[in-house]
Design a protein around this motif. Structure first.
Motif, PDB file in Angstrom:
ATOM      1  N   THR A   1       1.256  -7.740  -2.230  1.00 12.79           N
ATOM      2  CA  THR A   1       0.393  -6.599  -2.543  1.00 12.79           C
ATOM      3  C   THR A   1       0.479  -6.259  -4.026  1.00 12.79           C
ATOM      4  O   THR A   1       1.555  -6.296  -4.615  1.00 12.79           O
TER       5      THR A   1
ATOM      6  N   ILE B   1       1.573  -0.917   1.138  1.00 20.04           N
ATOM      7  CA  ILE B   1       2.100  -2.259   0.935  1.00 20.04           C
ATOM      8  C   ILE B   1       1.988  -3.064   2.227  1.00 20.04           C
ATOM      9  O   ILE B   1       2.462  -2.632   3.271  1.00 20.04           O
ATOM     10  N   SER B   2       1.368  -4.230   2.149  1.00 24.51           N
ATOM     11  CA  SER B   2       1.355  -5.155   3.285  1.00 24.51           C
ATOM     12  C   SER B   2       2.675  -5.907   3.273  1.00 24.51           C
ATOM     13  O   SER B   2       3.011  -6.575   2.298  1.00 24.51           O
TER      14      SER B   2
ATOM     15  N   THR C   1       6.332  -9.007  -0.443  1.00 26.66           N
ATOM     16  CA  THR C   1       4.916  -8.676  -0.350  1.00 26.66           C
ATOM     17  C   THR C   1       4.178  -9.360  -1.487  1.00 26.66           C
ATOM     18  O   THR C   1       4.776  -9.699  -2.507  1.00 26.66           O
TER      19      THR C   1
END
Length: 90
Positions: free
Chosen positions: A15, A21-22, A13
């Motif tokens: 993020t 969290i993406s 990620t």
């Protein structure tokens, strides 16, 4: 919503911060949270920074491309969210 455990789940990620969290896709040789856990389900997760100096373990819920950090069980910051992510999720 079910609680699921799966082997060989690992994503990256970009993020930052302490929110959801993406997920940026599975690391080569591993599977994604969405495919292993399933959208809408809960699982354990571990986050560690790229330098491996900060980490977090918790319970999260998987949705399309996102992992919410529902409960922090332990962390390098005394059970608080790890803020400097850009990390690996397990």
């Amino acid at each position: 919503m079910a609680f699921n455990i799966a082997d060989r789940v690992k994503e990256t990620t970009t993020t930052t911060g302490t929110g959801s969290i993406s997920l940026a896709g599975a690391v080569t040789g591993y599977v994604s949270f969405s495919s292993a856990i399933g959208n809408g389900n809960t699982c354990y997760y571990t986050i560690q920074t790229q330098t491996e100096t900060e980490w977090e373990v918790g319970l999260g819920t998987v949705s399309a491309g996102v992992l919410s950090r529902d409960t922090v069980l332990a962390s390098s910051r005394s059970e608080e969210h790890t803020s400097e992510l850009q990390s690996r999720l397990h």
